[in-house]
Scaffold this motif. Sequence first.
Motif, PDB file in Angstrom:
ATOM      1  N   GLY A 181       8.873  30.017  15.062  1.00  0.00           N
ATOM      2  CA  GLY A 181       7.847  29.266  14.330  1.00  0.00           C
ATOM      3  C   GLY A 181       7.237  28.379  15.004  1.00  0.00           C
ATOM      4  O   GLY A 181       6.042  27.551  14.377  1.00  0.00           O
ATOM      5  N   CYS A 210       5.983  36.086  29.229  1.00  0.00           N
ATOM      6  CA  CYS A 210       6.286  35.213  28.175  1.00  0.00           C
ATOM      7  C   CYS A 210       7.399  34.042  28.248  1.00  0.00           C
ATOM      8  O   CYS A 210       7.249  32.868  27.772  1.00  0.00           O
ATOM      9  N   HIS A 211       8.667  34.710  28.664  1.00  0.00           N
ATOM     10  CA  HIS A 211       9.747  33.742  28.478  1.00  0.00           C
ATOM     11  C   HIS A 211      10.399  33.585  29.525  1.00  0.00           C
ATOM     12  O   HIS A 211      10.556  34.488  30.627  1.00  0.00           O
ATOM     13  N   VAL A 238       9.750  35.819  12.454  1.00  0.00           N
ATOM     14  CA  VAL A 238       9.468  35.517  13.869  1.00  0.00           C
ATOM     15  C   VAL A 238       8.326  36.893  14.180  1.00  0.00           C
ATOM     16  O   VAL A 238       8.371  37.815  13.538  1.00  0.00           O
ATOM     17  N   ARG A 239       7.733  36.768  15.494  1.00  0.00           N
ATOM     18  CA  ARG A 239       6.500  37.595  15.833  1.00  0.00           C
ATOM     19  C   ARG A 239       7.352  38.935  16.155  1.00  0.00           C
ATOM     20  O   ARG A 239       8.282  38.907  17.001  1.00  0.00           O
ATOM     21  N   HIS A 256       1.969  32.450  26.546  1.00  0.00           N
ATOM     22  CA  HIS A 256       1.873  33.560  25.780  1.00  0.00           C
ATOM     23  C   HIS A 256       0.694  34.040  25.564  1.00  0.00           C
ATOM     24  O   HIS A 256       0.326  35.408  25.756  1.00  0.00           O
ATOM     25  N   ARG A 283       3.873  37.609  12.062  1.00  0.00           N
ATOM     26  CA  ARG A 283       5.340  37.410  11.803  1.00  0.00           C
ATOM     27  C   ARG A 283       5.816  38.020  10.582  1.00  0.00           C
ATOM     28  O   ARG A 283       6.108  37.893   9.720  1.00  0.00           O
ATOM     29  N   HIS A 302      18.987  42.779  23.875  1.00  0.00           N
ATOM     30  CA  HIS A 302      18.228  42.530  22.794  1.00  0.00           C
ATOM     31  C   HIS A 302      17.587  44.080  22.347  1.00  0.00           C
ATOM     32  O   HIS A 302      16.245  44.255  22.257  1.00  0.00           O
ATOM     33  N   ALA A 327       6.241  42.450  30.781  1.00  0.00           N
ATOM     34  CA  ALA A 327       7.518  41.961  30.988  1.00  0.00           C
ATOM     35  C   ALA A 327       7.768  41.035  29.981  1.00  0.00           C
ATOM     36  O   ALA A 327       7.096  40.058  29.951  1.00  0.00           O
ATOM     37  N   CYS A 328       9.377  41.117  29.904  1.00  0.00           N
ATOM     38  CA  CYS A 328       9.614  39.807  28.730  1.00  0.00           C
ATOM     39  C   CYS A 328       9.221  38.375  29.617  1.00  0.00           C
ATOM     40  O   CYS A 328       8.899  37.444  28.800  1.00  0.00           O
ATOM     41  N   ASN A 354      15.463  40.816  13.695  1.00  0.00           N
ATOM     42  CA  ASN A 354      15.036  40.387  15.224  1.00  0.00           C
ATOM     43  C   ASN A 354      16.283  40.797  16.154  1.00  0.00           C
ATOM     44  O   ASN A 354      17.167  41.911  15.560  1.00  0.00           O
ATOM     45  N   HIS A 375       7.440  42.003  18.493  1.00  0.00           N
ATOM     46  CA  HIS A 375       7.216  42.493  19.727  1.00  0.00           C
ATOM     47  C   HIS A 375       6.623  43.847  20.017  1.00  0.00           C
ATOM     48  O   HIS A 375       6.474  44.316  21.117  1.00  0.00           O
ATOM     49  N   ALA A 429      13.526  44.252  22.843  1.00  0.00           N
ATOM     50  CA  ALA A 429      13.317  44.965  23.834  1.00  0.00           C
ATOM     51  C   ALA A 429      12.652  46.449  23.607  1.00  0.00           C
ATOM     52  O   ALA A 429      12.045  47.129  24.113  1.00  0.00           O
TER      53      ALA A 429
HETATM   54  C1  HEC Z   1       3.430  38.512  25.191  1.00  0.00           C
HETATM   55  C2  HEC Z   1       4.413  37.495  25.175  1.00  0.00           C
HETATM   56  C3  HEC Z   1       5.789  37.902  24.890  1.00  0.00           C
HETATM   57  C4  HEC Z   1       6.521  38.689  25.481  1.00  0.00           C
HETATM   58  C5  HEC Z   1       5.827  39.920  26.718  1.00  0.00           C
HETATM   59  C6  HEC Z   1       7.918  38.830  24.906  1.00  0.00           C
HETATM   60  N1  HEC Z   1       7.883  37.830  23.933  1.00  0.00           N
HETATM   61 FE1  HEC Z   1       9.601  37.322  22.970  1.00  0.00          FE
HETATM   62  N2  HEC Z   1       8.546  35.805  21.863  1.00  0.00           N
HETATM   63  C7  HEC Z   1       7.187  35.878  22.140  1.00  0.00           C
HETATM   64  C8  HEC Z   1       6.521  34.737  21.001  1.00  0.00           C
HETATM   65  C9  HEC Z   1       5.102  34.150  20.943  1.00  0.00           C
HETATM   66  C10 HEC Z   1       7.811  34.430  20.276  1.00  0.00           C
HETATM   67  C11 HEC Z   1       7.889  33.414  19.306  1.00  0.00           C
HETATM   68  C12 HEC Z   1       8.092  33.754  17.985  1.00  0.00           C
HETATM   69  C13 HEC Z   1       7.874  32.989  16.985  1.00  0.00           C
HETATM   70  O1  HEC Z   1       7.534  31.815  17.102  1.00  0.00           O
HETATM   71  O2  HEC Z   1       8.044  33.358  15.978  1.00  0.00           O
HETATM   72  C14 HEC Z   1       9.195  35.196  20.844  1.00  0.00           C
HETATM   73  C15 HEC Z   1      10.131  34.938  20.423  1.00  0.00           C
HETATM   74  C16 HEC Z   1      11.199  35.693  20.904  1.00  0.00           C
HETATM   75  C17 HEC Z   1      12.711  35.431  20.631  1.00  0.00           C
HETATM   76  C18 HEC Z   1      13.283  34.679  19.593  1.00  0.00           C
HETATM   77  C19 HEC Z   1      13.084  35.149  18.017  1.00  0.00           C
HETATM   78  C20 HEC Z   1      13.809  34.479  17.071  1.00  0.00           C
HETATM   79  O3  HEC Z   1      14.456  35.321  16.348  1.00  0.00           O
HETATM   80  O4  HEC Z   1      13.851  33.314  17.142  1.00  0.00           O
HETATM   81  C21 HEC Z   1      13.476  36.484  21.274  1.00  0.00           C
HETATM   82  C22 HEC Z   1      14.860  36.634  21.232  1.00  0.00           C
HETATM   83  C23 HEC Z   1      12.620  37.131  22.398  1.00  0.00           C
HETATM   84  N3  HEC Z   1      11.354  36.677  21.898  1.00  0.00           N
HETATM   85  C24 HEC Z   1      12.970  37.969  23.204  1.00  0.00           C
HETATM   86  C25 HEC Z   1      12.112  38.773  23.780  1.00  0.00           C
HETATM   87  C26 HEC Z   1      12.445  39.765  24.655  1.00  0.00           C
HETATM   88  C27 HEC Z   1      13.850  40.458  25.029  1.00  0.00           C
HETATM   89  C28 HEC Z   1      11.347  40.287  25.238  1.00  0.00           C
HETATM   90  C29 HEC Z   1      11.401  41.542  26.241  1.00  0.00           C
HETATM   91  C30 HEC Z   1      11.694  42.848  26.073  1.00  0.00           C
HETATM   92  C31 HEC Z   1      10.241  39.574  25.011  1.00  0.00           C
HETATM   93  N4  HEC Z   1      10.691  38.683  23.989  1.00  0.00           N
HETATM   94  C32 HEC Z   1       8.954  39.596  25.273  1.00  0.00           C
HETATM   95  C33 HEC Z   1       6.136  36.305  23.053  1.00  0.00           C
HETATM   96  C34 HEC Z   1       6.645  37.323  23.831  1.00  0.00           C
END
Ligand code: HEC
Length: 492
Positions: free
Chosen positions: A286, A275-276, A339-340, A293, A330, A239, A271-272, A254, A342, A258
């Motif tokens: 979306g 939330c994931h 998407v949101r 989160h 977004r 990522h 850390a990732c 996107n 990061h 990271a």
């Molecule tokens: C604070 C919470 C949070 C953290 C920490 C976080 N994410 Fe996310 N991430 C989200 C949210 C909320 C969404 C949903 C985005 C949306 O609905 O548009 C998302 C979406 C994504 C997606 C999907 C994007 C897509 O195109 O559909 C990926 C891939 C992703 N995150 C990877 C990561 C990685 C890798 C890390 C660590 C480096 C990370 N996230 C850390 C909250 C977080």
Amino acid sequence: MNQQLSASPRAVAGAFGGVTVAYGGGSARFTRARGAPIMELTTASGLRRRYRITRTIGGRALQEYVGVLVGDREQLEVRLPFGWWLARPGWYPQPYFDSWFGAEHADDGGLTFDAYTPARSPWAARCAWCHNTYPFELRLLRDSRIGNGPEAHVDLLASARSAAAQARIRDQNLLPVDELVTVGVSCESCHLGGRDHVGGAAPRFAPVSPLVRRHHDAPPLDRGRDEPGLVNALCAQCHSTPSPRYPDGAAIRNSTEALDLAAAACAPSIACTDCHDPHLRGPGAGAPDQPAHLTACTRCHDQLADHAAALAHGRHPVGAASCLDCHMPRIVEGVGAFVRSHRISSPSNSTMLAAGAPNACNLCHLDRSIRWTVDELRRGWGVPLTPDARWRDAYGDLDHAVGTAWLTSQHAPVRLTAADAFARAGDRIALPSIVALLDDPVAHDRMWMLLAVERLVGRRLEPHEYDPMAPPALRATQAGTLRARAAAWATR
Ligand code: HEC
Ligand code: HEC
Ligand code: HEC
Ligand code: HEC
Ligand code: HEC
Ligand code: HEC
Ligand code: HEC
């Protein structure tokens, strides 16, 4: 992720039932021969090549295909130029879903992308490196490191591979795909040190081998999952793809989450996995905010864990705007939706505001002016901002609606983000301006405008109304006719 058709014949999402797509003078036919999906590409001059699909890549929002030329003795697996886009189900050439391309036509009227002659370069030299699971050693042998994970911080002291095998990987970036641990991303992409664990050691995430030496200045890689830096590094193996960036450094595309998260103010303690869950499929782009989160934010920013304190800080009724809406807006182009970001940041970021880049407040308050936003940021959050000449250049007029100003931005990502925000809000007022952009010379930008228009009118446009792949003259006529209708749609 990736699937190999020999093992997963049902992996195919695209329609291979004999569909023909005419585009740019040539045509692509999607069919089957003895069950195997075939992509048949015919150039404008009538030269026909048939590719048998061997692998799929993706399938959530977009599916791409890898195949071999029928009759080719070498059976070289190459990436094919048409993808199946689930965001608007259909076959499209790469410049329609991939933002790395410029105008579709050159000055002489010819196409700038050859949709009918796939490059004779092996798929295994690129895509395979992030979409599959293979021994970590291979990451280290590759010369241009593909990601920013642990591989960026360690060296390989020796390898049992022959010099020739090493050279193939190093010099041609060729992943030996017959050595994949699994097709697709699975356990050992993240659980490094797996063999050690199977041998009885406690589970770890760091690469463990006497043949691997850490750089002196490497971050700690052995504290296990309690070390956010290590968890994020695992994800950063893949990522962390290159992306164009907004003025504050936030990614526009996107797959580079990271790097964005690492640049956010909350790093390095977030850390990732806050939330994931890496073992579960996510809710999808979306989707509504996940409770996990939001609690991730307030776990650290505990002064806002209290409901009243959060409301006082956010200054919006419950449900109107969340922490993520204001701090992870977004603004990132995903494969089928915006998407949101990061790169956790604030709507008060003056670099973004001064440049006319998207800001969280106006992504919801599209009809408000930037002067309104500045005033409200001061009134509500005590943020002192003084718009100067730069701001005037960016918005034209400080008192005009920001949403429509964004739609005329010279920066495509700003136009696209704004169109998506209008579509999300169901706000048809800007339909005439968005429809006008259906004639954009860049195929990809046109497609995102079409997605916004179709969401706003609530249906897919028929090919006779608008065909994004039509020849330029027809497309311009169609866009002109739609523009006349858009004013009526806008007020309905
Ligand atoms: C604070 C919470 C949070 C953290 C920490 C976080 N994410 Fe996310 N991430 C989200 C949210 C909320 C969404 C949903 C985005 C949306 O609905 O548009 C998302 C979406 C994504 C997606 C999907 C994007 C897509 O195109 O559909 C990926 C891939 C992703 N995150 C990877 C990561 C990685 C890798 C890390 C660590 C480096 C990370 N996230 C850390 C909250 C977080
Ligand atoms: C540096 C790592 C990396 C490389 C190299 C890479 N990808 Fe990806 N790819 C990703 C990541 C990460 C995602 C997930 C994006 C997201 O959901 O935010 C992704 C997503 C995709 C998707 C969308 C999947 C879906 O289900 O919607 C497709 C299609 C895709 N990649 C195709 C390719 C092709 C074709 C290549 C080679 C030309 C390639 N990728 C090379 C990291 C990579
Ligand atoms: C995308 C990366 C990723 C993949 C793929 C992955 N894991 Fe994990 N796994 C993690 C991370 C990160 C943690 C630590 C989670 C945490 O602390 O919240 C973890 C935790 C675990 C744990 C709990 C360990 C403990 O001590 O609590 C087990 C068991 C596990 N994984 C097994 C698997 C298995 C089996 C697979 C394959 C089917 C797999 N994982 C695939 C990243 C991954
Ligand atoms: C070996 C490369 C690789 C590693 C390591 C990796 N990812 Fe991914 N990830 C991908 C690819 C490729 C996709 C796109 C999958 C697809 O749709 O085809 C993806 C998709 C995702 C998505 C969106 C899909 C969904 O179901 O939500 C999230 C979120 C995500 N990854 C988070 C993580 C996190 C968190 C980690 C680290 C714990 C991680 N990834 C490690 C390659 C990787
Ligand atoms: C693991 C802990 C942690 C988590 C989780 C976390 N943050 Fe932070 N955040 C921090 C730290 C530490 C700082 C820096 C604090 C400082 O400088 O005063 C920070 C700074 C910030 C800032 C200031 C940004 C700036 O540019 O000045 C904002 C805004 C912010 N966080 C919002 C959030 C939001 C929203 C979430 C949830 C999506 C979140 N944080 C999750 C630890 C965290
Ligand atoms: C309506 C938009 C909005 C919402 C909702 C919102 N914030 Fe903020 N936040 C802001 C603004 C504006 C600032 C001011 C930044 C500055 O001072 O430049 C800010 C600043 C911050 C900061 C850094 C300065 C500080 O006050 O400590 C943190 C941390 C933060 N917010 C976290 C959160 C969390 C957590 C939530 C959800 C509970 C949240 N915010 C909800 C707009 C919002
Ligand atoms: C996710 C969308 C969203 C975001 C982000 C957002 N708002 Fe709002 N805002 C709303 C909604 C919806 C209302 C109406 C709430 C109600 O009264 O029910 C509102 C109401 C307001 C109001 C009071 C009514 C008005 O229009 O004067 C102000 C002032 C305001 N927002 C300012 C801001 C500022 C400043 C920011 C950025 C820091 C911001 N908002 C971010 C959705 C949002």
